[in-house]
Design an enzyme around this catalytic site. Structure first.
Site, PDB file in Angstrom:
ATOM      1  N   THR A  23       1.827   6.244   6.970  1.00  0.00           N
ATOM      2  CA  THR A  23       2.169   4.896   6.495  1.00  0.00           C
ATOM      3  C   THR A  23       2.678   4.924   5.056  1.00  0.00           C
ATOM      4  O   THR A  23       2.324   5.831   4.288  1.00  0.00           O
ATOM      5  CB  THR A  23       0.914   4.002   6.576  1.00  0.00           C
ATOM      6  OG1 THR A  23       1.136   2.810   5.845  1.00  0.00           O
ATOM      7  CG2 THR A  23      -0.317   4.692   5.975  1.00  0.00           C
ATOM      8  N   ASP A  24       3.448   3.909   4.701  1.00  0.00           N
ATOM      9  CA  ASP A  24       3.896   3.789   3.299  1.00  0.00           C
ATOM     10  C   ASP A  24       2.738   3.383   2.380  1.00  0.00           C
ATOM     11  O   ASP A  24       2.853   3.461   1.154  1.00  0.00           O
ATOM     12  CB  ASP A  24       5.045   2.780   3.178  1.00  0.00           C
ATOM     13  CG  ASP A  24       4.680   1.360   3.595  1.00  0.00           C
ATOM     14  OD1 ASP A  24       3.577   1.150   4.158  1.00  0.00           O
ATOM     15  OD2 ASP A  24       5.511   0.449   3.368  1.00  0.00           O
ATOM     16  N   GLU A  25       1.601   2.960   2.979  1.00  0.00           N
ATOM     17  CA  GLU A  25       0.490   2.473   2.146  1.00  0.00           C
ATOM     18  C   GLU A  25      -0.134   3.590   1.319  1.00  0.00           C
ATOM     19  O   GLU A  25      -0.853   3.327   0.355  1.00  0.00           O
ATOM     20  CB  GLU A  25      -0.546   1.751   3.020  1.00  0.00           C
ATOM     21  CG  GLU A  25       0.097   0.620   3.796  1.00  0.00           C
ATOM     22  CD  GLU A  25      -0.865  -0.357   4.456  1.00  0.00           C
ATOM     23  OE1 GLU A  25      -2.002  -0.484   3.995  1.00  0.00           O
ATOM     24  OE2 GLU A  25      -0.447  -0.986   5.449  1.00  0.00           O
ATOM     25  N   TYR A  42      -8.407   2.451   4.095  1.00  0.00           N
ATOM     26  CA  TYR A  42      -7.434   2.854   5.123  1.00  0.00           C
ATOM     27  C   TYR A  42      -6.385   3.788   4.529  1.00  0.00           C
ATOM     28  O   TYR A  42      -6.164   4.904   5.023  1.00  0.00           O
ATOM     29  CB  TYR A  42      -6.762   1.618   5.739  1.00  0.00           C
ATOM     30  CG  TYR A  42      -5.493   1.936   6.507  1.00  0.00           C
ATOM     31  CD1 TYR A  42      -5.535   2.730   7.655  1.00  0.00           C
ATOM     32  CD2 TYR A  42      -4.250   1.448   6.091  1.00  0.00           C
ATOM     33  CE1 TYR A  42      -4.364   3.033   8.364  1.00  0.00           C
ATOM     34  CE2 TYR A  42      -3.082   1.744   6.796  1.00  0.00           C
ATOM     35  CZ  TYR A  42      -3.143   2.539   7.928  1.00  0.00           C
ATOM     36  OH  TYR A  42      -1.994   2.845   8.615  1.00  0.00           O
ATOM     37  N   LYS A  94      -5.561   7.799   5.235  1.00  0.00           N
ATOM     38  CA  LYS A  94      -4.254   8.292   5.711  1.00  0.00           C
ATOM     39  C   LYS A  94      -3.673   9.290   4.699  1.00  0.00           C
ATOM     40  O   LYS A  94      -3.098  10.316   5.073  1.00  0.00           O
ATOM     41  CB  LYS A  94      -3.269   7.129   5.928  1.00  0.00           C
ATOM     42  CG  LYS A  94      -3.591   6.219   7.092  1.00  0.00           C
ATOM     43  CD  LYS A  94      -3.532   6.884   8.461  1.00  0.00           C
ATOM     44  CE  LYS A  94      -2.140   7.243   8.894  1.00  0.00           C
ATOM     45  NZ  LYS A  94      -2.116   7.723  10.316  1.00  0.00           N
TER      46      LYS A  94
HETATM   47  P1  NAD Z   1      -3.321   0.797  16.631  1.00  0.00           P
HETATM   48  O1  NAD Z   1      -4.610   0.496  15.923  1.00  0.00           O
HETATM   49  O2  NAD Z   1      -2.618  -0.291  17.371  1.00  0.00           O
HETATM   50  O3  NAD Z   1      -3.535   1.992  17.674  1.00  0.00           O
HETATM   51  C1  NAD Z   1      -4.327   3.113  17.388  1.00  0.00           C
HETATM   52  C2  NAD Z   1      -4.644   3.807  18.697  1.00  0.00           C
HETATM   53  O4  NAD Z   1      -5.450   4.947  18.396  1.00  0.00           O
HETATM   54  C3  NAD Z   1      -5.459   2.931  19.684  1.00  0.00           C
HETATM   55  O5  NAD Z   1      -4.911   3.043  20.978  1.00  0.00           O
HETATM   56  C4  NAD Z   1      -6.854   3.508  19.614  1.00  0.00           C
HETATM   57  O6  NAD Z   1      -7.566   3.378  20.839  1.00  0.00           O
HETATM   58  C5  NAD Z   1      -6.551   4.980  19.286  1.00  0.00           C
HETATM   59  N1  NAD Z   1      -7.678   5.619  18.603  1.00  0.00           N
HETATM   60  C6  NAD Z   1      -8.381   5.128  17.537  1.00  0.00           C
HETATM   61  N2  NAD Z   1      -9.368   5.985  17.204  1.00  0.00           N
HETATM   62  C7  NAD Z   1      -9.267   7.042  18.060  1.00  0.00           C
HETATM   63  C8  NAD Z   1      -9.985   8.243  18.217  1.00  0.00           C
HETATM   64  N3  NAD Z   1     -11.034   8.533  17.423  1.00  0.00           N
HETATM   65  N4  NAD Z   1      -9.612   9.116  19.183  1.00  0.00           N
HETATM   66  C9  NAD Z   1      -8.559   8.827  19.992  1.00  0.00           C
HETATM   67  N5  NAD Z   1      -7.855   7.687  19.910  1.00  0.00           N
HETATM   68  C10 NAD Z   1      -8.192   6.807  18.947  1.00  0.00           C
HETATM   69  O7  NAD Z   1      -2.398   1.434  15.505  1.00  0.00           O
HETATM   70  P2  NAD Z   1      -0.810   1.355  15.326  1.00  0.00           P
HETATM   71  O8  NAD Z   1      -0.473   0.155  14.539  1.00  0.00           O
HETATM   72  O9  NAD Z   1      -0.145   1.581  16.629  1.00  0.00           O
HETATM   73  O10 NAD Z   1      -0.582   2.614  14.376  1.00  0.00           O
HETATM   74  C11 NAD Z   1      -0.353   3.917  14.937  1.00  0.00           C
HETATM   75  C12 NAD Z   1      -0.164   4.902  13.805  1.00  0.00           C
HETATM   76  O11 NAD Z   1       0.937   4.520  13.000  1.00  0.00           O
HETATM   77  C13 NAD Z   1      -1.375   5.009  12.881  1.00  0.00           C
HETATM   78  O12 NAD Z   1      -1.555   6.362  12.536  1.00  0.00           O
HETATM   79  C14 NAD Z   1      -0.975   4.186  11.674  1.00  0.00           C
HETATM   80  O13 NAD Z   1      -1.593   4.674  10.509  1.00  0.00           O
HETATM   81  C15 NAD Z   1       0.523   4.408  11.649  1.00  0.00           C
HETATM   82  N6  NAD Z   1       1.318   3.301  11.061  1.00  0.00           N
HETATM   83  C16 NAD Z   1       1.143   2.006  11.477  1.00  0.00           C
HETATM   84  C17 NAD Z   1       1.934   1.015  10.939  1.00  0.00           C
HETATM   85  C18 NAD Z   1       1.810  -0.425  11.382  1.00  0.00           C
HETATM   86  O14 NAD Z   1       2.471  -1.301  10.805  1.00  0.00           O
HETATM   87  N7  NAD Z   1       1.054  -0.731  12.426  1.00  0.00           N
HETATM   88  C19 NAD Z   1       2.883   1.321   9.962  1.00  0.00           C
HETATM   89  C20 NAD Z   1       3.028   2.656   9.558  1.00  0.00           C
HETATM   90  C21 NAD Z   1       2.247   3.651  10.132  1.00  0.00           C
HETATM   91  P1  TYD Z   2      -1.577  -6.761   7.798  1.00  0.00           P
HETATM   92  O1  TYD Z   2      -0.835  -7.209   9.000  1.00  0.00           O
HETATM   93  O2  TYD Z   2      -3.057  -6.638   7.854  1.00  0.00           O
HETATM   94  O3  TYD Z   2      -0.899  -5.391   7.330  1.00  0.00           O
HETATM   95  P2  TYD Z   2      -1.107  -4.530   5.956  1.00  0.00           P
HETATM   96  O4  TYD Z   2      -2.317  -5.005   5.254  1.00  0.00           O
HETATM   97  O5  TYD Z   2      -1.284  -3.164   6.507  1.00  0.00           O
HETATM   98  O6  TYD Z   2       0.141  -4.714   5.173  1.00  0.00           O
HETATM   99  O7  TYD Z   2      -1.238  -7.758   6.605  1.00  0.00           O
HETATM  100  C1  TYD Z   2       0.098  -8.000   6.183  1.00  0.00           C
HETATM  101  C2  TYD Z   2       0.033  -8.904   4.979  1.00  0.00           C
HETATM  102  O8  TYD Z   2      -0.474 -10.192   5.385  1.00  0.00           O
HETATM  103  C3  TYD Z   2      -0.912  -8.402   3.890  1.00  0.00           C
HETATM  104  O9  TYD Z   2      -0.359  -8.742   2.617  1.00  0.00           O
HETATM  105  C4  TYD Z   2      -2.190  -9.196   4.120  1.00  0.00           C
HETATM  106  C5  TYD Z   2      -1.679 -10.526   4.667  1.00  0.00           C
HETATM  107  N1  TYD Z   2      -2.589 -11.223   5.613  1.00  0.00           N
HETATM  108  C6  TYD Z   2      -2.916 -12.578   5.402  1.00  0.00           C
HETATM  109  O10 TYD Z   2      -2.449 -13.211   4.436  1.00  0.00           O
HETATM  110  N2  TYD Z   2      -3.755 -13.185   6.287  1.00  0.00           N
HETATM  111  C7  TYD Z   2      -4.296 -12.520   7.355  1.00  0.00           C
HETATM  112  O11 TYD Z   2      -5.082 -13.120   8.122  1.00  0.00           O
HETATM  113  C8  TYD Z   2      -3.936 -11.144   7.564  1.00  0.00           C
HETATM  114  C9  TYD Z   2      -4.473 -10.366   8.743  1.00  0.00           C
HETATM  115  C10 TYD Z   2      -3.060 -10.534   6.669  1.00  0.00           C
END
Ligand code: NAD
Ligand code: TYD
Length: 355
Positions: A136-138, A161, A165
């Site tokens: 992630t970019d975070e 988080y 990561k």
């Molecule tokens: P998500 O939470 O929707 O999915 C995570 C999946 O991992 C789930 O299916 C869960 O059951 C599985 N999981 C969790 N713990 C586990 C374990 N101990 N063993 C096996 N499986 C397990 O997450 P996402 O949003 O799809 O993100 C996927 C990846 O992409 C993550 O690594 C996240 O850090 C990265 N990412 C997410 C975003 C975003 O905006 N969602 C952006 C950049 C990077």
């Molecule tokens: P989120 O979807 O949790 O992603 P991330 O924290 O990984 O960027 O949140 C996106 C943005 O929205 C973040 O600035 C937090 C804000 N946010 C709210 O204002 N209210 C909410 O209920 C949630 C879940 C997020």
């Protein structure tokens, strides 16, 4: 990792939001590959996300936990994977504030188990092998009002988080340097789209608007995120996996920055139109609530490396992606009802202090 050869690929976290789109893309685009989806099916994992491809001959689902090192070693011995695309993670910042250790276990220890298994099974024979770590970019922390994250921006994570990561990214690099493990890492901005669990901003607010529940905006709402449609992230992962350079990092982003409050107002307007509600009625649901501790002000990605080197760019505009996303949630009310039953309500009440 050239295309076209028969390959056994492990995708972790394939029942989650991004993982399910990656699994679908690989299963349908590469029929000669064998895709093994390993997922523990936590609250965020849902096999309904993959109903359409579950009986494909090149697809296998394995329920299992990446924190269990013995199980992971056995799985690698059984399948002798050529490649790993690692997405399994605890992924929600708010949950990491409540329970940081769960994030260390899955995101750090789980990644270590996969790295160890890959290193041991490949035994220095790294020809056509690849460990792809999806991050992630975070990990870069927060930006001020200007500037962009590049691949050389220093890591400066602020939430449990992002710290977990960042730690896993460092271990992947260290295995590359120390043991020669072939790896690639990508760091992506905020994703949105179908199958997104409704505790993240966009799907939570879509669900709440449908139900006419309040829209809890943290702080003053002036936080900025760079949004990318999930299918464009899956396309980028496909490119990076096959064509990315060994030991390289790629930033992936939507060139699409929005302040939360502007995004929420746009969503409200679109939802009023789609639901045939009076203009302005969803905006009345906006409620400003207590801010998230350590809330990063702004994320924004410079995605010029992946654009120049691999020719990737987003295929849909934000307006198109948001409309597709809203339509998906309106058409998939059964999915939404299923994932918001049970434990979801407990989380929601605790997180938002609903009385
Ligand atoms: P998500 O939470 O929707 O999915 C995570 C999946 O991992 C789930 O299916 C869960 O059951 C599985 N999981 C969790 N713990 C586990 C374990 N101990 N063993 C096996 N499986 C397990 O997450 P996402 O949003 O799809 O993100 C996927 C990846 O992409 C993550 O690594 C996240 O850090 C990265 N990412 C997410 C975003 C975003 O905006 N969602 C952006 C950049 C990077
Ligand atoms: P989120 O979807 O949790 O992603 P991330 O924290 O990984 O960027 O949140 C996106 C943005 O929205 C973040 O600035 C937090 C804000 N946010 C709210 O204002 N209210 C909410 O209920 C949630 C879940 C997020």
């Amino acid at each position: 990792m050239n295309e076209g050869l028969n390959k056994k690929i492990l995708i972790t976290g394939g029942a989650g939001f991004i993982g399910s789109h990656v699994v679908r893309l690989f299963v349908t685009k590469y029929p000669s590959y064998q895709i093994v989806n390993l997922d523990a099916l936590t609250y965020a994992g849902n096999l309904e996300n993959l109903k359409d491809i579950e009986s494909a001959p090149n697809y296998t689902f394995v329920k299992g936990d990446i924190t269990d090192g013995t199980f992971i070693n056995e799985l690698f011995k059984k399948y002798n994977f050529d490649g790993v695309i690692h997405l399994a993670a605890e992924s929600h910042v708010d949950r990491s504030i409540e329970d940081p250790l769960a994030f260390v276990k899955t995101n750090v220890i789980g990644t270590m188990n996969l790295l160890n298994a890959a290193k041991d099974i490949w035994k220095n024979d790294y020809e056509r092998k690849r460990f792809y770590h999806v991050s992630t970019d975070e990990v870069y922390g927060t930006l001020g009002e200007s500037g962009l994250f590049t691949e050389t921006t220093s890591y400066d994570p602020n939430s449990p988080y992002s710290a977990s990561k960042a730690s896993s990214d460092h271990f992947v690099r260290a295995y590359g340097e120390t043991y020669g493990l072939p790896y690639v890492i990508s760091n992506c901005s905020n994703n949105y789209g179908p199958n997104h669990f409704p505790e993240k901003l966009i799907p939570l607010f879509i669900n709440n608007i449908i139900q006419k529940k309040s829209l809890p905006v943290y702080g003053d709402g002036n936080y900025t995120r760079d949004w990318l449609y999930v299918i464009d992230h899956a396309r980028a992962i496909d490119l990076v996996f096959h064509r990315g350079g060994n030991h390289e990092t790629y930033n992936i982003g939507g060139f699409n920055e929005w302040k939360n409050i502007d995004l929420v107002k746009t969503l409200c307007k679109l939802m009023d139109e789609k639901l045939d509600r009076k203009s302005g009625s969803s905006e009345e649901l906006i409620t400003y609530v207590k801010d998230r501790p350590g809330h990063d002000l702004r994320y924004a990605i410079d995605a010029s490396k992946i654009n120049k080197e691999l020719g990737w760019k987003p295929s849909v505009t934000f307006e198109e992606g948001l409309a597709k996303t809203i339509d998906w949630y309106l058409e998939n009310t059964a999915w939404l009802a299923q994932v918001t039953s049970g434990a979801y309500q407990d989380y929601y009440e605790k997180q938002y202090d609903v009385s």
